[in-house]
Design a protein around this motif. Structure first.
Motif, short mmCIF file in Angstrom:
data_model
loop_
_atom_site.label_atom_id
_atom_site.label_comp_id
_atom_site.label_asym_id
_atom_site.label_seq_id
_atom_site.Cartn_x
_atom_site.Cartn_y
_atom_site.Cartn_z
N PHE A 62 0.83 -1.21 0.00
CA PHE A 62 0.00 0.00 0.00
C PHE A 62 0.87 1.26 0.00
CE2 PHE A 62 -2.53 3.32 2.10
CZ PHE A 62 -3.63 3.33 1.26
N LYS A 63 1.88 1.29 0.88
CA LYS A 63 2.73 2.48 0.99
C LYS A 63 3.63 2.67 -0.24
CE LYS A 63 2.90 2.98 5.98
NZ LYS A 63 3.76 3.14 7.18
N THR A 64 3.99 1.57 -0.89
CA THR A 64 4.89 1.66 -2.04
C THR A 64 4.16 1.99 -3.33
OG1 THR A 64 6.34 0.01 -1.02
CG2 THR A 64 6.67 0.43 -3.36
N PHE A 65 2.94 1.43 -3.50
CA PHE A 65 2.28 1.52 -4.81
C PHE A 65 0.93 2.23 -4.84
CE2 PHE A 65 4.89 -2.39 -4.96
CZ PHE A 65 5.66 -2.14 -6.09
N ILE A 66 0.25 2.37 -3.69
CA ILE A 66 -1.15 2.80 -3.75
C ILE A 66 -1.44 4.13 -3.08
CG2 ILE A 66 -3.51 2.17 -3.08
CD1 ILE A 66 -2.78 -0.73 -3.54
N GLN A 67 -0.88 4.37 -1.90
CA GLN A 67 -1.24 5.60 -1.20
C GLN A 67 -0.84 6.83 -2.01
OE1 GLN A 67 0.79 5.63 2.57
NE2 GLN A 67 2.64 6.54 1.75
N LYS A 68 -1.48 7.95 -1.70
CA LYS A 68 -1.19 9.20 -2.43
C LYS A 68 0.28 9.54 -2.31
CE LYS A 68 -2.54 14.08 -2.56
NZ LYS A 68 -2.59 14.15 -4.02
N ASP A 69 0.88 9.88 -3.45
CA ASP A 69 2.30 10.22 -3.53
C ASP A 69 3.23 9.07 -3.14
OD1 ASP A 69 1.71 12.83 -4.37
OD2 ASP A 69 1.44 13.51 -2.30
N GLU A 99 -9.89 3.47 -2.70
CA GLU A 99 -10.57 3.57 -1.42
C GLU A 99 -10.90 2.20 -0.84
OE1 GLU A 99 -11.71 6.28 0.76
OE2 GLU A 99 -9.91 6.89 -0.30
N ALA A 100 -11.44 1.32 -1.68
CA ALA A 100 -11.81 -0.02 -1.22
C ALA A 100 -10.58 -0.78 -0.72
CB ALA A 100 -12.49 -0.80 -2.35
N THR A 101 -9.48 -0.61 -1.41
CA THR A 101 -8.24 -1.29 -1.01
C THR A 101 -7.72 -0.73 0.31
OG1 THR A 101 -7.65 -1.63 -3.33
CG2 THR A 101 -5.90 -1.90 -1.72
N SER A 102 -7.72 0.59 0.44
CA SER A 102 -7.19 1.21 1.66
C SER A 102 -8.00 0.84 2.89
CB SER A 102 -7.13 2.73 1.50
OG SER A 102 -8.43 3.27 1.37
N GLN A 103 -9.31 0.64 2.71
CA GLN A 103 -10.16 0.29 3.85
C GLN A 103 -9.93 -1.13 4.35
OE1 GLN A 103 -14.20 1.15 2.68
NE2 GLN A 103 -13.74 3.33 2.37
N SER A 104 -9.33 -1.98 3.53
CA SER A 104 -9.13 -3.37 3.96
C SER A 104 -7.70 -3.64 4.42
CB SER A 104 -9.48 -4.33 2.82
OG SER A 104 -8.60 -4.13 1.73
N ILE A 105 -6.85 -2.60 4.43
CA ILE A 105 -5.45 -2.80 4.80
C ILE A 105 -5.30 -3.19 6.27
CG2 ILE A 105 -3.22 -1.62 5.09
CD1 ILE A 105 -3.85 -2.45 2.25
N GLY A 106 -6.18 -2.67 7.14
CA GLY A 106 -6.09 -2.97 8.57
C GLY A 106 -6.25 -4.44 8.89
N GLN A 107 -7.14 -5.11 8.16
CA GLN A 107 -7.37 -6.55 8.34
C GLN A 107 -7.34 -7.20 6.96
OE1 GLN A 107 -11.13 -6.36 10.59
NE2 GLN A 107 -9.98 -7.19 12.33
N LEU A 121 -6.96 -9.53 3.65
CA LEU A 121 -7.20 -10.91 3.23
C LEU A 121 -6.30 -11.17 2.03
CD1 LEU A 121 -11.10 -10.73 3.24
CD2 LEU A 121 -9.63 -11.67 5.06
N ARG A 122 -6.23 -12.42 1.60
CA ARG A 122 -5.44 -12.71 0.40
C ARG A 122 -6.00 -12.01 -0.83
NH1 ARG A 122 -1.55 -16.55 1.44
NH2 ARG A 122 -1.91 -17.76 3.33
N SER A 123 -7.27 -11.65 -0.76
CA SER A 123 -7.94 -11.00 -1.89
C SER A 123 -7.90 -9.47 -1.81
CB SER A 123 -9.40 -11.46 -1.96
OG SER A 123 -10.08 -11.11 -0.76
N THR A 124 -7.21 -8.92 -0.82
CA THR A 124 -7.22 -7.47 -0.60
C THR A 124 -6.84 -6.66 -1.83
OG1 THR A 124 -6.91 -7.56 1.80
CG2 THR A 124 -6.05 -5.60 0.67
N PHE A 125 -5.84 -7.13 -2.58
CA PHE A 125 -5.36 -6.36 -3.72
C PHE A 125 -5.90 -6.86 -5.06
CE2 PHE A 125 -2.10 -5.84 -0.42
CZ PHE A 125 -2.06 -4.45 -0.35
N ASP A 126 -6.85 -7.78 -5.03
CA ASP A 126 -7.34 -8.37 -6.28
C ASP A 126 -7.88 -7.33 -7.26
OD1 ASP A 126 -6.55 -10.81 -5.35
OD2 ASP A 126 -8.57 -11.68 -5.24
N ALA A 127 -8.72 -6.42 -6.76
CA ALA A 127 -9.33 -5.42 -7.65
C ALA A 127 -8.26 -4.50 -8.22
CB ALA A 127 -10.38 -4.62 -6.90
#
Length: 201
Positions: free
Chosen positions: A106-113, A126-134, A136-142
């Motif tokens: 998330f910090k390397t590829f997705i978050q702003k800047d 947004e959907a990806t960032s909301q699932s970072i806390g918990q 799943l293996r499918s977190t980055f699928d979309a």
């Protein structure tokens, strides 16, 4: 924060490719035993198959290597690096690995800047960032699917018409391609010493 080079040692640009942790990358890539590439050689027959589909290209070690080299000439290698990181993430051996790896992706590829921010629509980000806390293996699928489609529709056709690919079809070692500027607001200093090498040998 965990050391990203321990969780994703393939991001360590100064590391020797002979070290065991580079084997992590091979878990998501099939290499046909009878066609194992020696010293990077690719047969024209192999190269022809990569033109059949984008999935075929990425499914083989030598194909992924060639496509990564091409993306580097366009300064868009963050897309394939993200895809590879997602494949590695999904192949994590235990659930305990998911949270630290998810945070790094998330910090390397997705978050702003982010240093290697990939092009995602607002909803997917947004959907990806909301699932970072918990995670799943499918977190980055979309997000991975979005980047895959972008590469398939945009970069892949250019790869197939590139001098690099044509030279492989003709059985010649590809000439060193000139680096092309891409139409994004990066400066030259953004790239100096900051292009990790994902080549798999």
């Amino acid at each position: 924060m965990e050391n990203p080079l321990l969780l994703f040692p393939q991001l360590n640009t100064s590391a020797s490719k002979d070290k065991p942790y580079y084997k992590v990358m091979k878990s998501a890539i099939k290499e046909e035993p009878h066609k194992a590439s020696k010293s990077g050689s690719v047969s024209p027959e192999e190269a022809v198959k990569w033109g059949e589909s984008f999935g075929k290209l990425l499914s083989e070690k030598a194909g992924l290597d060639a496509f990564t080299k091409f993306l580097k000439t366009e300064f868009s290698e963050e897309n394939i690096e993200f895809w590879i990181a997602c494949e590695d993430y999904k192949n994590s051996k235990s659930a305990h690995e998911l949270l630290p790896k998810a945070k790094i992706i998330f910090k390397t590829f997705i978050q702003k800047d982010a240093p290697k921010e990939v092009n995602l629509d607002f909803h997917t980000k947004e959907a990806t960032s909301q699932s970072i806390g918990q995670p799943l293996r499918s977190t980055f699928d979309a997000a991975q699917s979005t980047v895959y489609r972008l590469m398939e529709q945009d970069s892949y056709p250019r790869f197939l018409s590139s001098a690099l690919y044509r030279s492989l079809l003709q059985g010649r070692a590809p000439a060193r391609a000139p680096l092309r500027r891409r139409s994004r607001s990066f400066t030259v200093s953004d790239f100096q010493g900051a292009r990790p090498d994902f080549t798999l040998r």
